[in-house]
Design an enzyme around this catalytic site. Structure first.
Site, PDB file in Angstrom:
ATOM      1  N   PRO A 174       0.829  -1.206   0.000  1.00  0.00           N
ATOM      2  CG  PRO A 174       0.042  -0.983   2.176  1.00  0.00           C
ATOM      3  CD  PRO A 174       0.742  -1.942   1.269  1.00  0.00           C
ATOM      4  CB  CYS A 175       0.082   4.791  -0.727  1.00  0.00           C
ATOM      5  SG  CYS A 175      -0.811   5.506   0.659  1.00  0.00           S
ATOM      6  CG  LEU A 176       5.912   5.014   0.506  1.00  0.00           C
ATOM      7  CD1 LEU A 176       7.035   5.946   0.056  1.00  0.00           C
ATOM      8  CD2 LEU A 176       6.490   3.781   1.193  1.00  0.00           C
TER       9      LEU A 176
END
Length: 277
Positions: A174-176
């Protein structure tokens, strides 16, 4: 319903759509959607990747390579969620504002380019977790073929392997922004140091991992069965020195180990109910 029947249902969905724009991150789910869409629609399918500070450059490059391997048309767009204080303040529904920005950017492009449908890679298991981004997509008319036919994450990997996709066993990424505890402000500098830390660990051979960031502390999460090996094999002083060069002050190891959705354990129980389709 068998996995084969579910795959056939997804293929039928794309045949009905006739053309589709895929919100494509390069992860396991969206790569499978892109593959099926391309197999059914050919040049009437388009994969679009949103580029922002919360996406690792290495993951973007992987997405490019995978799209080329599939053969699907691939475009990149920039999204501006970092300009929205509703996002950067990192509330518990941060993902709502992220997906709102994504689909508010994609929708006019889809209309301009002549695509009647926007689809994403949400699967049936995602509906069982707290995922406010799903609501944002739903409000904007985005379709989720995997979830619509009840395809689970395990089945996504099974079909991906059957279709020869190299992403079939790729760890979830998933995104940072998901590395920060709710309410801690997200900045580009913080995203970059987390990204550098995770790439450092990947290059050491650790693939399924997270580097959680809380103020100046990095907390490394690995699968529980790998923790002992990590401690024995890693040059810990060298690792600490590297993380400090990225901007962290303290470096810790989570003894519980990596668990998907771990940040959500602090949320009120009433939020942790399945999302509606």
């Amino acid at each position: 319903m068998t996995v084969t029947e579910k795959l056939q249902q997804i293929q039928a969905l794309f045949q009905e759509m006739e053309q589709a724009l895929i919100a494509y991150s390069g992860g396991v789910d969206s790569t499978l959607v892109a593959k099926i869409a391309y197999d059914v629609l050919g040049d009437r399918a388009l994969a679009v990747t949103a580029v922002s500070p919360s996406l690792l450059p290495e993951d973007l490059e992987e997405a490019r390579l995978q799209a080329a391997e599939i053969g699907i048309q691939h475009q990149e767009i920039e999204t501006q969620e970092m300009q929205n204080p509703n996002y950067t303040s990192n509330p518990i529904n941060r993902c709502y504002f992220c997906k709102s920005e994504l689909h508010d950017t994609l929708k006019p492009l889809a209309q301009k380019w002549g695509y009647s449908y926007i689809v994403d890679g949400v699967n049936a298991d995602d509906l069982k977790d707290y995922r406010p981004g799903i609501q944002a997509a739903k409000e904007r008319g985005v379709r989720s073929p995997l979830a619509e036919v009840g395809l689970t994450k395990l089945e996504v990997r099974e079909i991906s392997k059957f279709l020869g996709l190299i992403t079939w066993d790729k760890p979830a990424q998933p995104c940072l922004s998901s590395r920060f505890p709710y309410t801690e402000e997200i900045t580009i500098a913080k995203l970059q140091r987390v990204g550098k830390a995770e790439i450092y660990l990947r290059k050491l051979g650790w693939k399924n991992l997270r580097v959680r960031s809380e103020v100046d502390t990095a907390r490394i999460e690995l699968p529980p069965e790998q923790i002992q090996e990590f401690v024995l094999k890693t040059n810990l002083p060298q690792l600490v020195q590297a993380f400090q060069s990225f901007g962290f002050v303290y470096v810790t190891l989570d003894l519980e180990g990596y668990r998907s959705g771990k940040l959500n354990q602090v949320l009120p129980s009433e939020l942790l109910v399945p999302s509606s389709t």
